[in-house]
Design a protein around this motif. Structure first.
Motif, PDB file in Angstrom:
ATOM      1  N   VAL A   1      -3.556  -5.801 -31.595  1.00  0.00           N
ATOM      2  CA  VAL A   1      -5.221  -5.785 -31.811  1.00  0.00           C
ATOM      3  C   VAL A   1      -5.910  -6.910 -31.939  1.00  0.00           C
ATOM      4  O   VAL A   1      -4.860  -8.557 -32.724  1.00  0.00           O
ATOM      5  CB  VAL A   1      -5.626  -5.013 -33.412  1.00  0.00           C
TER       6      VAL A   1
ATOM      7  N   ASP B   1     -11.947  -5.177 -34.554  1.00  0.00           N
ATOM      8  CA  ASP B   1     -10.383  -5.411 -34.525  1.00  0.00           C
ATOM      9  C   ASP B   1     -10.330  -4.348 -33.329  1.00  0.00           C
ATOM     10  O   ASP B   1     -11.059  -2.928 -33.498  1.00  0.00           O
ATOM     11  CB  ASP B   1      -9.264  -5.470 -35.167  1.00  0.00           C
ATOM     12  N   VAL B   2      -9.600  -4.848 -31.880  1.00  0.00           N
ATOM     13  CA  VAL B   2      -9.517  -4.154 -30.897  1.00  0.00           C
ATOM     14  C   VAL B   2      -8.828  -4.026 -30.406  1.00  0.00           C
ATOM     15  O   VAL B   2      -7.468  -5.427 -30.363  1.00  0.00           O
ATOM     16  CB  VAL B   2     -10.519  -4.583 -29.441  1.00  0.00           C
TER      17      VAL B   2
ATOM     18  N   LEU C   1      -5.512   1.789 -35.057  1.00  0.00           N
ATOM     19  CA  LEU C   1      -5.533   1.098 -34.875  1.00  0.00           C
ATOM     20  C   LEU C   1      -4.013   0.538 -34.909  1.00  0.00           C
ATOM     21  O   LEU C   1      -2.677  -0.089 -34.144  1.00  0.00           O
ATOM     22  CB  LEU C   1      -5.825  -0.293 -35.199  1.00  0.00           C
TER      23      LEU C   1
END
Length: 467
Positions: free
Chosen positions: A407, A418-419, A400
Motif C-alpha cells: 500500500v 493509504d491506497v 488493504l
C-alpha cells in the motif's frame, strides 16, 4: 483488596443471595464455555440461559442492564455478566461471573500464542492463519452491516457515522476524541428531546406488549444490596482502582516509562477508559496504536490474533492479550522472551478487564433506578452510530493488508490515506475472502463454521503451493 473483601462481607450480611451461589457459579462457568462468536453471540447465550432457561432475571431488567453496559468503555458482554452476577449474588457474584467469563479465553489464547511464536513458520500453522485472516475480514464487514442496520435509523445517525469515518480514515483523529464528541452530541440531543436521538420508550415483545419481570426469580423490585449506597460504591471502587492502577504505577517507577511493560500497562489502561462502542471499536483503536504507533506487531498478525479471539470462548477483546504477548516476546529485556511474553499477556488482561468490575460496581446501583433517561439514551445512540464509521475504517484497513501486499500513502493537504498498489493484489486471499463472505452473507453460516472452513481451505492451499 481488604476493603473489597470487607465490602463483600458487609453486603452479604444484608440479605441472602437471590439464587444459590454454588448454582450460580456452575451457570457462569457454562456461559463462559459457550461464549463464542463475539459480543452478539455471548449476549445471546447469556440471555438464553439466565432469562429464558433459568428465569433468574426478567427481559426488561436484562435489557436495561445491557443498555447501561453499552454506554460504558470496554467489553459490554463481560460487563453484563458482572452486572447480572452482582444482582443475583452481590459483590462476590459479580466477581465470580466476571472472572469466569474471561478465564477460558485467556487460557486458550495463551496456549495458541505459544504455538504461534514457537511453530508459526510451520506450513500447517501458516495455512491456518492465512485462512483465518480472510474469514476475519468477512466477519468485520458483517459487523459493519449488522451494527449499521441497528444504529443508523435516521439521517442524523447516518451523518454521525459518516463524520466518524472521515475523521478517523482521512484526518487520523484519535478514536477517543471521536467517541467523546459523539457522546456529547447525543447527550444534548437527547436532553433537548430531539427525536433523532431517541431509542424508543419501553422494551416490548414481538406482540407489542410491555415485557414484565414478575415471573423471574429476581422479580421487578430492587434487592436491598442493589439500592444506591454511596459508601459501599466508594469503598468497592477504591479497592478496584487500587488493584488496577497501583501495579501500573509500580512498573513506571521501577522500570521507567520507556520499558515495554510500562507502555503496555499505560496504553491498555487508557484503552479501558476511552474505548466505547464494543469490541470492534476497540480493535480499531488497538490496531492503529499497536501496529502503527508502538510497532508491537504487524497488520497481518493483528488479524491472526483476532482469528484466535473469534475461535475461542470469551470476549472478542481478548485479542489484546495476544498483542501484549507479542509485545513482551519481541522486547523481553533481560528475561527470556517466553517469560516476558507471558507476563505481557497477563498484564494486558489485568488492566483491560479489571476496570469493567470498577464501572459496574460504581454505577450499577444508581443505574438500577434510572429507566428511560433521554440524555443517556441519546449519548448511547450517537456513540453507536459513530462506531459504525470506525468499524468501516477497520474493515478497509484490514482489507488493504489482507488483499494487497503493498500500500502507498497519499496526502491531500491535511488529509491522507493509504491506497493499494493494484498489481500487488493477492489472488488467493481475494478468492478466500469472497468465499467467506458468501458463507456469511448468502448462506448464513455461523461465524465459527466460516472460520473453521476458511482455516481448512487455507491449510489446503498453503500445503499445495509448498509441495
Amino acid at each position: 483488596m481488604t476493603d473489597l473483601v470487607k465490602s463483600t462481607a458487609e453486603q452479604s450480611s444484608a440479605e441472602t443471595d437471590i439464587v444459590p451461589f454454588s448454582e450460580a457459579m456452575k451457570v457462569w462457568a457454562r456461559v463462559a464455555a459457550l461464549s463464542f462468536g463475539g459480543p452478539a453471540g455471548q449476549i445471546a447465550v447469556m440471555h438464553r440461559i439466565v432469562v429464558d432457561e433459568k428465569r433468574w432475571v426478567g427481559e426488561h431488567r436484562f435489557l436495561h442492564a445491557l443498555n447501561y453496559c453499552m454506554l460504558l468503555p470496554g467489553p459490554e458482554a463481560h460487563q453484563l455478566a458482572i452486572y447480572i452476577g452482582w444482582l443475583l449474588n452481590k459483590t462476590k457474584g459479580g466477581l465470580i461471573a466476571g472472572a469466569l467469563f474471561v478465564l477460558p479465553g485467556f487460557i486458550a489464547i495463551l496456549a495458541l500464542s505459544y504455538i504461534y511464536v514457537l511453530f508459526g513458520n510451520v506450513t500447517f500453522i501458516e495455512g491456518m492463519f492465512f485462512g483465518l485472516k480472510c474469514a476475519v475480514l468477512a466477519v468485520v464487514i458483517q459487523a459493519v452491516f449488522r451494527i449499521g442496520s441497528r444504529a443508523l435509523k435516521n439521517k442524523v445517525m447516518v451523518a454521525l457515522a459518516a463524520a466518524a469515518f472521515v475523521a478517523i480514515f482521512f484526518l487520523h483523529i484519535p478514536f477517543p476524541l471521536i467517541i467523546i464528541a459523539a457522546g456529547v452530541i447525543g447527550y444534548f440531543g437527547g436532553r433537548i428531546g430531539n427525536r433523532a436521538f431517541q431509542v424508543g420508550g419501553g422494551h416490548k415483545s414481538g406482540s407489542g406488549k410491555i415485557l414484565e419481570d414478575k415471573d423471574s426469580v429476581l422479580g421487578e423490585g430492587i434487592p436491598q444490596h442493589a439500592k444506591p449506597n454511596l459508601a459501599w460504591s466508594l469503598k468497592t471502587s477504591g479497592a478496584l482502582a487500587a488493584l488496577w492502577l497501583i501495579p501500573v504505577a509500580i512498573l513506571l517507577l521501577t522500570l521507567g516509562p520507556d520499558n515495554v511493560f510500562s507502555k503496555i500497562g499505560v496504553f491498555f489502561s487508557q484503552m479501558a477508559v476511552v474505548t466505547f462502542g464494543g469490541a470492534y471499536a476497540v480493535l480499531a483503536y488497538v490496531a492503529q496504536a499497536a501496529v502503527e504507533g508502538f510497532g508491537w506487531l504487524r497488520p497481518g498478525e493483528m488479524l491472526d490474533g483476532l482469528g484466535m479471539a473469534e475461535t475461542t470462548p470469551g470476549p472478542l477483546i481478548m485479542v489484546t492479550q495476544f498483542v501484549g504477548f507479542l509485545a513482551g516476546f519481541r522486547d523481553p529485556g533481560s528475561i527470556s522472551p517466553l517469560l516476558a511474553a507471558t507476563f505481557g499477556a497477563i498484564l494486558t488482561t489485568w488492566v483491560t478487564f479489571l476496570p469493567s468490575f470498577l464501572w459496574i460496581f460504581a454505577g450499577a446501583p444508581f443505574i438500577e433506578k434510572m429507566r428511560g433517561n433521554a440524555a443517556l439514551s441519546g449519548a448511547m445512540s450517537a456513540i453507536t452510530a459513530a462506531v459504525v464509521g470506525v468499524i468501516l475504517n477497520l474493515a478497509i484497513w484490514f482489507g488493504l493488508h489482507v488483499l494487497f501486499s503493498e500500500v502507498r500513502p497519499i496526502s491531500f493537504g491535511s488529509w491522507s490515506l493509504d491506497v493499494p498498489v493494484l498489481n500487488s493484489i493477492a489472488i488467493p486471499s481475494l478468492v478466500l475472502t469472497i468465499l467467506a463472505s458468501l458463507a456469511i452473507f448468502r448462506f448464513k453460516l455461523s461465524v465459527i463454521t466460516t472460520l473453521a472452513a476458511s482455516a481448512a481451505l487455507g491449510i489446503i492451499w498453503t500445503l499445495s503451493v509448498s509441495t
